[in-house]
Design a protein around this motif. Structure first.
Motif, short mmCIF file in Angstrom:
data_model
loop_
_atom_site.label_atom_id
_atom_site.label_comp_id
_atom_site.label_asym_id
_atom_site.label_seq_id
_atom_site.Cartn_x
_atom_site.Cartn_y
_atom_site.Cartn_z
N MET A 150 -39.37 68.02 -0.62
CA MET A 150 -38.87 67.70 0.56
C MET A 150 -39.22 66.53 1.11
SD MET A 150 -40.20 69.74 4.12
CE MET A 150 -39.46 71.31 3.60
N THR A 151 -38.16 65.93 1.90
CA THR A 151 -38.49 64.50 2.44
C THR A 151 -38.82 64.78 3.93
OG1 THR A 151 -36.96 63.51 1.05
CG2 THR A 151 -37.52 62.26 3.05
N VAL A 152 -40.09 64.08 4.41
CA VAL A 152 -40.28 64.11 5.67
C VAL A 152 -40.27 62.67 6.18
CG1 VAL A 152 -42.34 64.34 7.34
CG2 VAL A 152 -41.92 66.11 5.46
N ALA A 153 -39.76 62.50 7.28
CA ALA A 153 -39.68 61.02 8.11
C ALA A 153 -40.60 61.15 9.33
CB ALA A 153 -38.28 60.91 8.59
N LEU A 154 -41.54 60.34 9.42
CA LEU A 154 -42.21 60.16 10.50
C LEU A 154 -41.88 58.97 11.28
CD1 LEU A 154 -45.88 60.45 9.04
CD2 LEU A 154 -44.34 62.13 9.84
N MET A 155 -41.43 59.18 12.59
CA MET A 155 -41.25 58.05 13.59
C MET A 155 -42.29 57.48 14.68
SD MET A 155 -37.28 59.32 14.26
CE MET A 155 -36.95 58.17 15.20
N TRP A 156 -42.23 56.18 14.60
CA TRP A 156 -43.36 55.70 15.52
C TRP A 156 -42.57 55.00 16.44
CZ3 TRP A 156 -44.92 50.94 16.93
CH2 TRP A 156 -46.23 50.73 17.31
N GLU A 157 -42.86 54.89 17.82
CA GLU A 157 -42.01 54.05 18.83
C GLU A 157 -42.99 53.55 19.88
OE1 GLU A 157 -39.79 53.12 22.48
OE2 GLU A 157 -40.88 55.06 22.17
N ALA A 158 -42.99 52.29 20.43
CA ALA A 158 -43.79 51.86 21.24
C ALA A 158 -42.95 50.75 22.04
CB ALA A 158 -45.06 51.07 20.51
N ARG A 159 -43.27 50.63 23.12
CA ARG A 159 -42.63 49.57 24.04
C ARG A 159 -43.91 48.68 24.54
NH1 ARG A 159 -39.69 50.27 29.90
NH2 ARG A 159 -39.22 48.03 30.13
N ALA A 160 -43.46 47.28 24.22
CA ALA A 160 -44.58 46.21 24.54
C ALA A 160 -44.56 45.74 25.66
CB ALA A 160 -43.96 45.03 23.65
N ALA A 161 -45.83 45.42 26.37
CA ALA A 161 -45.88 44.87 27.55
C ALA A 161 -45.08 43.51 27.70
CB ALA A 161 -47.45 44.49 27.76
N ALA A 162 -44.83 43.22 28.88
CA ALA A 162 -43.68 42.35 29.19
C ALA A 162 -43.95 40.99 28.51
CB ALA A 162 -43.72 41.92 30.76
N GLY A 163 -43.05 40.32 27.92
CA GLY A 163 -43.25 39.25 26.98
C GLY A 163 -43.95 39.27 25.97
N ARG A 164 -44.13 40.57 25.08
CA ARG A 164 -45.17 40.61 24.27
C ARG A 164 -44.45 41.39 23.05
NH1 ARG A 164 -51.23 41.74 25.66
NH2 ARG A 164 -51.44 40.80 23.59
N GLY A 165 -43.08 41.30 23.04
CA GLY A 165 -42.13 42.12 22.03
C GLY A 165 -42.51 41.63 20.75
N GLU A 166 -42.52 40.18 20.61
CA GLU A 166 -42.86 39.67 19.18
C GLU A 166 -44.26 39.79 18.81
OE1 GLU A 166 -40.51 38.09 17.22
OE2 GLU A 166 -38.84 38.71 18.50
N GLU A 167 -45.05 39.76 19.48
CA GLU A 167 -46.50 40.10 19.07
C GLU A 167 -46.64 41.40 18.64
OE1 GLU A 167 -50.99 39.95 21.16
OE2 GLU A 167 -49.23 39.34 22.25
N LEU A 168 -45.82 42.41 19.28
CA LEU A 168 -45.97 43.80 18.91
C LEU A 168 -45.25 44.16 17.60
CD1 LEU A 168 -46.62 46.89 19.33
CD2 LEU A 168 -44.62 47.01 20.68
N LEU A 169 -44.09 43.36 17.41
CA LEU A 169 -43.50 43.41 16.26
C LEU A 169 -44.33 43.00 14.84
CD1 LEU A 169 -40.89 44.17 14.83
CD2 LEU A 169 -40.04 41.76 15.13
N ALA A 170 -45.02 41.68 15.40
CA ALA A 170 -45.99 41.11 14.22
C ALA A 170 -47.17 42.30 13.83
CB ALA A 170 -46.36 39.70 14.75
N TRP A 171 -47.64 42.69 14.90
CA TRP A 171 -48.60 43.72 14.60
C TRP A 171 -48.31 44.90 13.88
CZ3 TRP A 171 -49.40 48.89 15.80
CH2 TRP A 171 -50.72 49.30 15.81
N VAL A 172 -47.18 45.32 14.23
CA VAL A 172 -46.64 46.66 13.45
C VAL A 172 -46.35 46.35 11.95
CG1 VAL A 172 -44.15 46.81 13.77
CG2 VAL A 172 -45.61 49.08 14.02
N ARG A 173 -45.99 45.14 11.70
CA ARG A 173 -45.55 44.84 10.53
C ARG A 173 -46.77 44.56 9.64
NH1 ARG A 173 -40.53 40.66 10.77
NH2 ARG A 173 -39.22 41.90 9.73
N ALA A 174 -47.72 44.34 10.16
CA ALA A 174 -49.20 43.93 9.47
C ALA A 174 -49.91 45.23 9.18
CB ALA A 174 -49.98 42.91 10.46
#
Length: 83
Positions: free
Chosen positions: A1-25
């Motif tokens: 069986m295949t299971v998919a886990l989804m994780w979603e967050a909204r960055a604080a104002a102006g910190r979208g790139e920082e959140l993206l870099a954090w999650v990729r690490a």
């Protein structure tokens, strides 16, 4: 069986790139079969991981980032393949 886990967050104002870099690490052990990272307006970041496992299996999940990096709690969902 295949299971998919989804994780979603909204960055604080102006910190979208920082959140993206954090999650990729973030590493998962063991690694999923597949992992994709997405972004959307309002500095939202979505990660979907695919696993060969039972729906209720104990699987590694991405952690919560520091509170000051996001505007609200992380949302998580679990789905199973119906193919």
């Amino acid at each position: 069986m295949t299971v998919a886990l989804m994780w979603e967050a909204r960055a604080a104002a102006g910190r979208g790139e920082e959140l993206l870099a954090w999650v990729r690490a973030q590493r998962l052990t063991p690694e999923p079969l597949r992992r994709e990272t997405f972004r959307a307006p309002q500095d939202r970041v979505l990660v979907i991981t695919w696993w060969d496992a039972a729906y209720a299996a104990d699987l590694p999940e991405l952690p919560d980032p520091d509170e000051e990096l996001v505007t609200r709690a992380v949302h998580r969902w679990r789905f199973e393949s119906v193919e």
